[in-house]
Design a protein around this motif. Sequence first.
Motif, PDB file in Angstrom:
ATOM      1  N   LYS A   1      10.251  13.065  -3.102  1.00 57.74           N
ATOM      2  CA  LYS A   1       9.875  11.496  -2.662  1.00 57.74           C
ATOM      3  C   LYS A   1       8.468  10.873  -3.628  1.00 57.74           C
ATOM      4  CE  LYS A   1       9.253   8.242   0.842  1.00 57.74           C
ATOM      5  NZ  LYS A   1       8.646   7.538   2.290  1.00 57.74           N
ATOM      6  N   ALA A   2       7.254  11.917  -2.980  1.00 55.05           N
ATOM      7  CA  ALA A   2       6.081  11.674  -4.037  1.00 55.05           C
ATOM      8  C   ALA A   2       6.406  11.715  -4.995  1.00 55.05           C
ATOM      9  CB  ALA A   2       4.745  12.210  -3.100  1.00 55.05           C
ATOM     10  N   ASN A   3       6.926  13.077  -4.999  1.00 53.27           N
ATOM     11  CA  ASN A   3       7.135  12.965  -7.255  1.00 53.27           C
ATOM     12  C   ASN A   3       8.036  12.122  -8.067  1.00 53.27           C
ATOM     13  OD1 ASN A   3       5.244  15.255  -6.921  1.00 53.27           O
ATOM     14  ND2 ASN A   3       6.994  16.255  -6.403  1.00 53.27           N
ATOM     15  N   ARG A   4       8.928  11.800  -7.345  1.00 53.20           N
ATOM     16  CA  ARG A   4       9.463  10.649  -8.116  1.00 53.20           C
ATOM     17  C   ARG A   4       8.743   8.899  -8.271  1.00 53.20           C
ATOM     18  NH1 ARG A   4      13.555  12.597  -4.370  1.00 53.20           N
ATOM     19  NH2 ARG A   4      13.263  10.337  -2.646  1.00 53.20           N
ATOM     20  N   ARG A   5       7.762   8.899  -9.461  1.00 51.77           N
ATOM     21  CA  ARG A   5       6.800   7.973  -9.144  1.00 51.77           C
ATOM     22  C   ARG A   5       6.719   7.717 -11.206  1.00 51.77           C
ATOM     23  NH1 ARG A   5       4.652  13.012 -10.205  1.00 51.77           N
ATOM     24  NH2 ARG A   5       2.667  13.397 -11.389  1.00 51.77           N
TER      25      ARG A   5
ATOM     26  N   ARG B   1     -12.911   7.524 -17.000  1.00 56.57           N
ATOM     27  CA  ARG B   1     -11.333   7.563 -18.437  1.00 56.57           C
ATOM     28  C   ARG B   1     -10.647   5.694 -18.371  1.00 56.57           C
ATOM     29  NH1 ARG B   1      -7.228  11.370 -19.243  1.00 56.57           N
ATOM     30  NH2 ARG B   1      -6.975  10.165 -21.815  1.00 56.57           N
ATOM     31  N   GLY B   2     -10.740   5.620 -17.111  1.00 52.93           N
ATOM     32  CA  GLY B   2     -10.202   4.338 -16.629  1.00 52.93           C
ATOM     33  C   GLY B   2      -9.696   4.134 -15.768  1.00 52.93           C
ATOM     34  N   VAL B   3      -8.085   3.869 -15.700  1.00 52.11           N
ATOM     35  CA  VAL B   3      -7.519   3.319 -14.160  1.00 52.11           C
ATOM     36  C   VAL B   3      -5.894   3.901 -14.943  1.00 52.11           C
ATOM     37  CG1 VAL B   3      -6.954   1.060 -12.903  1.00 52.11           C
ATOM     38  CG2 VAL B   3      -8.880   0.864 -13.910  1.00 52.11           C
ATOM     39  N   GLN B   4      -6.302   4.509 -13.506  1.00 49.16           N
ATOM     40  CA  GLN B   4      -4.354   5.189 -13.393  1.00 49.16           C
ATOM     41  C   GLN B   4      -3.164   3.830 -12.380  1.00 49.16           C
ATOM     42  OE1 GLN B   4      -3.510   9.190 -13.994  1.00 49.16           O
ATOM     43  NE2 GLN B   4      -3.841   8.737 -11.945  1.00 49.16           N
ATOM     44  N   VAL B   5      -2.109   3.571 -12.095  1.00 51.26           N
ATOM     45  CA  VAL B   5      -2.023   3.314 -11.294  1.00 51.26           C
ATOM     46  C   VAL B   5      -0.318   3.293 -11.109  1.00 51.26           C
ATOM     47  CG1 VAL B   5      -1.255   0.853 -10.395  1.00 51.26           C
ATOM     48  CG2 VAL B   5      -2.837   0.381 -12.585  1.00 51.26           C
ATOM     49  N   GLU B   6      -0.688   4.116  -9.783  1.00 52.45           N
ATOM     50  CA  GLU B   6       1.023   4.987  -9.648  1.00 52.45           C
ATOM     51  C   GLU B   6       1.678   3.965  -9.045  1.00 52.45           C
ATOM     52  OE1 GLU B   6       1.897   8.907  -6.549  1.00 52.45           O
ATOM     53  OE2 GLU B   6       0.337   9.017  -8.070  1.00 52.45           O
ATOM     54  N   PHE B   7       3.116   4.099  -9.623  1.00 54.71           N
ATOM     55  CA  PHE B   7       4.512   3.021  -8.404  1.00 54.71           C
ATOM     56  C   PHE B   7       5.156   4.545  -8.213  1.00 54.71           C
ATOM     57  CE2 PHE B   7       2.600   0.921 -11.930  1.00 54.71           C
ATOM     58  CZ  PHE B   7       2.787  -0.952 -11.211  1.00 54.71           C
TER      59      PHE B   7
ATOM     60  N   GLN C   1       0.702  -1.405  -0.413  1.00 49.48           N
ATOM     61  CA  GLN C   1       0.526  -0.182  -0.279  1.00 49.48           C
ATOM     62  C   GLN C   1       0.685   1.338   0.165  1.00 49.48           C
ATOM     63  OE1 GLN C   1      -0.017  -2.923   1.558  1.00 49.48           O
ATOM     64  NE2 GLN C   1      -2.448  -3.435   1.846  1.00 49.48           N
ATOM     65  N   ASP C   2       2.177   0.827   0.291  1.00 47.16           N
ATOM     66  CA  ASP C   2       3.028   2.243   0.114  1.00 47.16           C
ATOM     67  C   ASP C   2       3.739   3.101  -0.991  1.00 47.16           C
ATOM     68  OD1 ASP C   2       4.391  -0.039   0.842  1.00 47.16           O
ATOM     69  OD2 ASP C   2       5.578   1.313   2.646  1.00 47.16           O
ATOM     70  N   GLN C   3       3.474   1.486  -1.806  1.00 47.92           N
ATOM     71  CA  GLN C   3       4.248   1.457  -2.773  1.00 47.92           C
ATOM     72  C   GLN C   3       3.771   1.278  -3.782  1.00 47.92           C
ATOM     73  OE1 GLN C   3       7.705  -1.221  -3.398  1.00 47.92           O
ATOM     74  NE2 GLN C   3       8.112  -1.240  -1.249  1.00 47.92           N
ATOM     75  N   VAL C   4       2.314   1.597  -4.219  1.00 47.97           N
ATOM     76  CA  VAL C   4       1.409   1.671  -5.376  1.00 47.97           C
ATOM     77  C   VAL C   4      -0.052   1.967  -5.074  1.00 47.97           C
ATOM     78  CG1 VAL C   4       0.902   0.174  -7.201  1.00 47.97           C
ATOM     79  CG2 VAL C   4       3.123  -0.592  -5.802  1.00 47.97           C
TER      80      VAL C   4
END
Length: 224
Positions: free
Chosen positions: A212-216, A100-106, A90-93
């Motif tokens: 840290k949050a912007n590095r994705r 419009r769809g799905v966004q998966v943020e890593f 949960q803290d990584q993804v």
Amino acid sequence: MSHASRQRGLRRRRPNFDDSSSSWLVTYSDAITLLLAFFVMILAVSDLNEGKIESLKEGLAEVISSETTTTPFTDISQGIDDYIEQNGLQDQVSVTLDPRGVQVEFANVALYDSGAASLKPAATPLLQELSRVIRDVSHGSHMIEVEGHTDDLPISNEQFPSNWELSSARATGVVKYLLESGIEKERLKASGYADSRPKEGLDDLPLNEQRKANRRVVVSIRRY
């Protein structure tokens, strides 16, 4: 009988339609209006593809049933959410579902080491699951765009003269993995944004937490 008398007789025998006898015209006009609306809709979506058909089906189903329908996007979101929960990621993804769809943020640490663009071995199971869900649930009308983002700290070395090259290389690395996993190349796109699109709502965080949050890396599954 004179000609004038015959004409008067004909006028007297002419049926006298009252208002109730023409009530069928209301139903007829309603039917014509509905047909017109139908053909206008067909004309408006005359370049239909699977994505537009899917969107239309979802909207019609919700109007008819007044309930949220299950769609490929909800299935993709649920499948990835289940994997995240089962593996404590949960803290990584994170997964976001929108119209419009799905966004998966890593988070960057889930896929790459600092300043690197080679996928970490630990990232393989996660990307395997993402690839499986996309293959099993989505279809050809879904575009997969991978975005690389960095923080605002400059980088300059022989491999990456700036964050533009770094973010692009990271996005391309994920695209290559998805391609090797069986996702059609026509559906894939890689984009590097460096630090030009920072996340919103981070102003109250310390600067190091914002960076840290912007590095994705963000994987978006959208309709064409």
